[in-house]
Scaffold this motif. Structure first.
Motif, PDB file in Angstrom:
ATOM      1  N   GLY A   1       0.785  -1.266  -0.043  1.00  0.00           N
ATOM      2  CA  GLY A   1      -0.173   0.030  -0.159  1.00  0.00           C
ATOM      3  C   GLY A   1       0.817   1.364   0.196  1.00  0.00           C
ATOM      4  N   ASP A   2       1.877   1.281   0.657  1.00  0.00           N
ATOM      5  CA  ASP A   2       3.011   2.294   0.844  1.00  0.00           C
ATOM      6  C   ASP A   2       3.450   2.700  -0.446  1.00  0.00           C
ATOM      7  OD1 ASP A   2       2.271   2.709   3.510  1.00  0.00           O
ATOM      8  OD2 ASP A   2       3.980   1.827   4.242  1.00  0.00           O
ATOM      9  N   GLU A   3       3.836   1.558  -1.051  1.00  0.00           N
ATOM     10  CA  GLU A   3       4.483   1.626  -2.478  1.00  0.00           C
ATOM     11  C   GLU A   3       3.561   2.273  -3.523  1.00  0.00           C
ATOM     12  OE1 GLU A   3       5.917  -2.382  -3.534  1.00  0.00           O
ATOM     13  OE2 GLU A   3       7.377  -2.316  -1.769  1.00  0.00           O
ATOM     14  N   ILE A   4       2.155   1.822  -3.398  1.00  0.00           N
ATOM     15  CA  ILE A   4       1.033   2.371  -4.374  1.00  0.00           C
ATOM     16  C   ILE A   4       0.843   3.661  -4.069  1.00  0.00           C
ATOM     17  CG2 ILE A   4      -1.390   2.197  -4.895  1.00  0.00           C
ATOM     18  CD1 ILE A   4      -1.096  -0.940  -4.415  1.00  0.00           C
ATOM     19  N   LEU A   5       1.019   4.181  -2.862  1.00  0.00           N
ATOM     20  CA  LEU A   5       0.736   5.543  -2.538  1.00  0.00           C
ATOM     21  C   LEU A   5       2.006   6.491  -3.093  1.00  0.00           C
ATOM     22  CD1 LEU A   5      -0.451   5.600   1.013  1.00  0.00           C
ATOM     23  CD2 LEU A   5      -1.857   6.216  -0.909  1.00  0.00           C
TER      24      LEU A   5
END
Length: 90
Positions: free
Chosen positions: A66-70
């Motif tokens: 999720g952090d990577e997608i953000l």
């Protein structure tokens, strides 16, 4: 004061370990449970903080994803539910 009985089921190992602990503190299991109950009444809740378990590796991996997608500016984002639903219907 009238006394009442409470029956509690617990793991045998936990019981034995707690009996030893409470004995070292100068009390028995009944006294320790009464302290817990009275403290619960005093604070109007559980007399200690209750927390969820530490996330497992699968959950931590999902957080990282999720952090990577953000952080990825090429990933389309939505600021309202109408646009998100429209994109999902395609």
């Amino acid at each position: 004061m009238a006394m009442a009985n409470i029956n509690v089921r617990t793991d045998e190992t936990v019981k034995v370990m707690c009996e030893s602990l409470y004995e070292n503190l100068g009390m028995n299991m009944s006294t320790a449970i009464n302290i817990f109950l009275r403290q619960s009444l005093r604070v109007n809740g559980l007399p200690f903080e209750v927390k969820a378990d530490v996330p497992n590796e699968t959950t931590l991996a999902a957080f990282r994803e999720g952090d990577e997608i953000l952080a990825d500016t090429s990933v389309k984002g939505y600021t309202n539910i109408k646009d998100l639903r429209a994109a999902l219907e395609v």
